[in-house]
Design an enzyme around this catalytic site. Structure first.
Site, PDB file in Angstrom:
ATOM      1  N   LYS A  47      35.411  38.229  31.503  1.00  0.00           N
ATOM      2  CA  LYS A  47      35.230  39.409  30.646  1.00  0.00           C
ATOM      3  C   LYS A  47      33.822  39.567  30.073  1.00  0.00           C
ATOM      4  CE  LYS A  47      38.308  41.207  31.208  1.00  0.00           C
ATOM      5  NZ  LYS A  47      38.703  41.650  32.599  1.00  0.00           N
ATOM      6  N   HIS A 108      34.336  32.205  38.042  1.00  0.00           N
ATOM      7  CA  HIS A 108      34.341  31.974  36.598  1.00  0.00           C
ATOM      8  C   HIS A 108      34.361  30.473  36.300  1.00  0.00           C
ATOM      9  CE1 HIS A 108      35.032  36.154  35.755  1.00  0.00           C
ATOM     10  NE2 HIS A 108      36.238  36.184  36.283  1.00  0.00           N
ATOM     11  N   SER A 138      38.201  41.528  24.708  1.00  0.00           N
ATOM     12  CA  SER A 138      38.374  42.002  26.086  1.00  0.00           C
ATOM     13  C   SER A 138      39.395  41.138  26.834  1.00  0.00           C
ATOM     14  CB  SER A 138      37.016  41.974  26.798  1.00  0.00           C
ATOM     15  OG  SER A 138      37.123  42.462  28.107  1.00  0.00           O
TER      16      SER A 138
HETATM   17  S1  PPS Z   1      36.549  39.799  34.884  1.00  0.00           S
HETATM   18  O1  PPS Z   1      38.010  40.114  34.972  1.00  0.00           O
HETATM   19  O2  PPS Z   1      36.350  38.543  34.169  1.00  0.00           O
HETATM   20  O3  PPS Z   1      35.870  39.817  36.168  1.00  0.00           O
HETATM   21  O4  PPS Z   1      35.979  40.971  33.955  1.00  0.00           O
HETATM   22  P1  PPS Z   1      34.447  41.357  33.793  1.00  0.00           P
HETATM   23  O5  PPS Z   1      34.064  42.313  34.842  1.00  0.00           O
HETATM   24  O6  PPS Z   1      33.624  40.139  33.606  1.00  0.00           O
HETATM   25  O7  PPS Z   1      34.445  42.076  32.363  1.00  0.00           O
HETATM   26  C1  PPS Z   1      35.164  43.243  32.096  1.00  0.00           C
HETATM   27  C2  PPS Z   1      34.514  43.868  30.876  1.00  0.00           C
HETATM   28  O8  PPS Z   1      33.258  44.455  31.283  1.00  0.00           O
HETATM   29  C3  PPS Z   1      33.282  45.853  30.971  1.00  0.00           C
HETATM   30  N1  PPS Z   1      32.494  46.601  31.949  1.00  0.00           N
HETATM   31  C4  PPS Z   1      31.406  47.321  31.623  1.00  0.00           C
HETATM   32  N2  PPS Z   1      30.778  47.511  30.450  1.00  0.00           N
HETATM   33  C5  PPS Z   1      29.695  48.335  30.448  1.00  0.00           C
HETATM   34  N3  PPS Z   1      29.243  48.978  31.557  1.00  0.00           N
HETATM   35  C6  PPS Z   1      29.845  48.815  32.749  1.00  0.00           C
HETATM   36  N4  PPS Z   1      29.395  49.449  33.821  1.00  0.00           N
HETATM   37  C7  PPS Z   1      30.984  47.948  32.832  1.00  0.00           C
HETATM   38  N5  PPS Z   1      31.806  47.564  33.824  1.00  0.00           N
HETATM   39  C8  PPS Z   1      32.724  46.740  33.268  1.00  0.00           C
HETATM   40  C9  PPS Z   1      34.775  46.190  31.017  1.00  0.00           C
HETATM   41  O9  PPS Z   1      35.033  47.421  30.420  1.00  0.00           O
HETATM   42  C10 PPS Z   1      35.343  44.999  30.273  1.00  0.00           C
HETATM   43  O10 PPS Z   1      35.013  45.000  28.898  1.00  0.00           O
HETATM   44  P2  PPS Z   1      35.906  45.666  27.744  1.00  0.00           P
HETATM   45  O11 PPS Z   1      35.269  45.240  26.449  1.00  0.00           O
HETATM   46  O12 PPS Z   1      37.291  45.134  27.901  1.00  0.00           O
HETATM   47  O13 PPS Z   1      35.813  47.144  27.945  1.00  0.00           O
END
Ligand code: PPS
Length: 295
Positions: A47, A108, A138
């Site tokens: 996340k 991860h 998240s």
């Molecule tokens: S995972 O399942 O661990 O692979 O998830 P991960 O991709 O690491 O994290 C998901 C969170 O990243 C946010 N996210 C973004 N934020 C800003 N801009 C962009 N383009 C973007 N893409 C993914 C996503 O919304 C999750 O965060 P939260 O706080 O839940 O919205």
């Protein structure tokens, strides 16, 4: 084994770390995974912006062209090594074995769980970290919608588990600090979610340079645009909406949820924040690593 066996199962312990039950089966495939020196890894605590930076990396690799990106989900272009659910999803290790080099690999994993030959390969690594409070929020919402994880309970209950590292992949504190230390003797580009949010083009340029690519300003601008939260939220190739709701239910909470820094303020009570800060200070006292909890 049929699919319901993986649903809402409690964590399985792998070498002392809580792990997604479905991933933990046949762990030998991870230990024996053959990395290649030309691989580039994207490693994060869950996340923290993995999908965001993965899409950025893939667009840089293809010189800003979105042709391939529009045809294949991110998990097929940058497979997650430890992902597995026999009978439901092709294991990440199987996808990666068949991929031509140079591969991009998502994981991860904490340092202690890496494949045996990992450091011999001296691969480039992009590590993305995000402040603990927003990760906790998240991750909580992800556990609510992702049926491979146990139910998180209330946010108060979840926060206790997060602080004690009783969540998949273990302690956030240990993950971010140990990868930060590794930066001293390995080629690791250590990025922060909050920095990318603040100035995506600046951070995308860092990724480009680290990957040894040269792209013009217009291409960089296109990548910024394509990877904005608004665009990624509606992009079926990165928003995980193509998975069946029996595995991920976006009606409970979408994978692309809010995409901001500071949402923790809408979840933490004053008392929870004080307890979290005190615990944080203890666990992070020995590191130079600093985070921003808002921008
Ligand atoms: S995972 O399942 O661990 O692979 O998830 P991960 O991709 O690491 O994290 C998901 C969170 O990243 C946010 N996210 C973004 N934020 C800003 N801009 C962009 N383009 C973007 N893409 C993914 C996503 O919304 C999750 O965060 P939260 O706080 O839940 O919205």
């Amino acid at each position: 084994m049929t699919s319901p066996d993986f649903i809402r199962r409690d964590w399985e312990t792998v070498h002392g770390y809580p792990m997604v039950y479905a991933f933990a089966l046949n762990w030998e495939r991870i230990e024996q995974f053959q990395c290649r020196p030309e691989d580039v890894w994207i490693i994060t605590y869950p996340k923290s912006g993995t999908t965001w930076v993965s899409e950025i990396m893939d667009l840089i690799k293809s010189d800003g062209s979105v042709e391939k990106q529009e045809k294949a989900p991110i998990g097929h272009r940058i497979p997650m090594m430890e992902l597995a659910a026999p009978g439901i999803i092709t294991a990440g290790t199987d996808l990666l074995e068949k991929m031509p080099s140079p591969r991009f690999v998502k994981s991860h994993l904490p340092i202690s769980l890496l494949p045996k030959n990992f450091w011999e390969c001296n691969c480039k690594i992009i590590y993305v970290a995000r402040n603990a409070k927003d990760v906790a929020v998240s991750y909580y919402n992800f556990d609510r919608m992702n049926k491979f994880h146990p139910e998180p309970g209330t946010f108060a209950e979840y926060l206790e588990k997060f602080m004690s590292g009783n969540v998949a992949y273990g302690s956030w504190h240990e993950h971010v600090t140990s990868w930060w230390e590794k930066k001293k003797d390995h080629p690791i580009l250590y990025l922060f979610y909050e920095d990318i949010k603040e100035d995506p083009k600046r951070e995308i340029r860092k990724v480009m340079q680290f990957l040894g690519k040269k792209l013009d300003e217009a291409t960089l601008d296109r990548i910024v645009q394509h990877t904005s939260f608004e665009n990624m939220k509606d992009n079926l190739m990165v928003n995980y909406k193509s998975l069946p709701t029996t595995l991920m239910d976006h009606n409970i909470s979408p994978f692309m949820r809010k995409g901001i820094a500071g949402d923790w303020k809408n979840y933490f009570t004053v008392a929870q924040n004080e307890i979290f800060d005190a615990d944080y200070e203890k666990k992070m006292s020995g590191t130079t690593l600093k985070f921003r909890t808002e921008i």
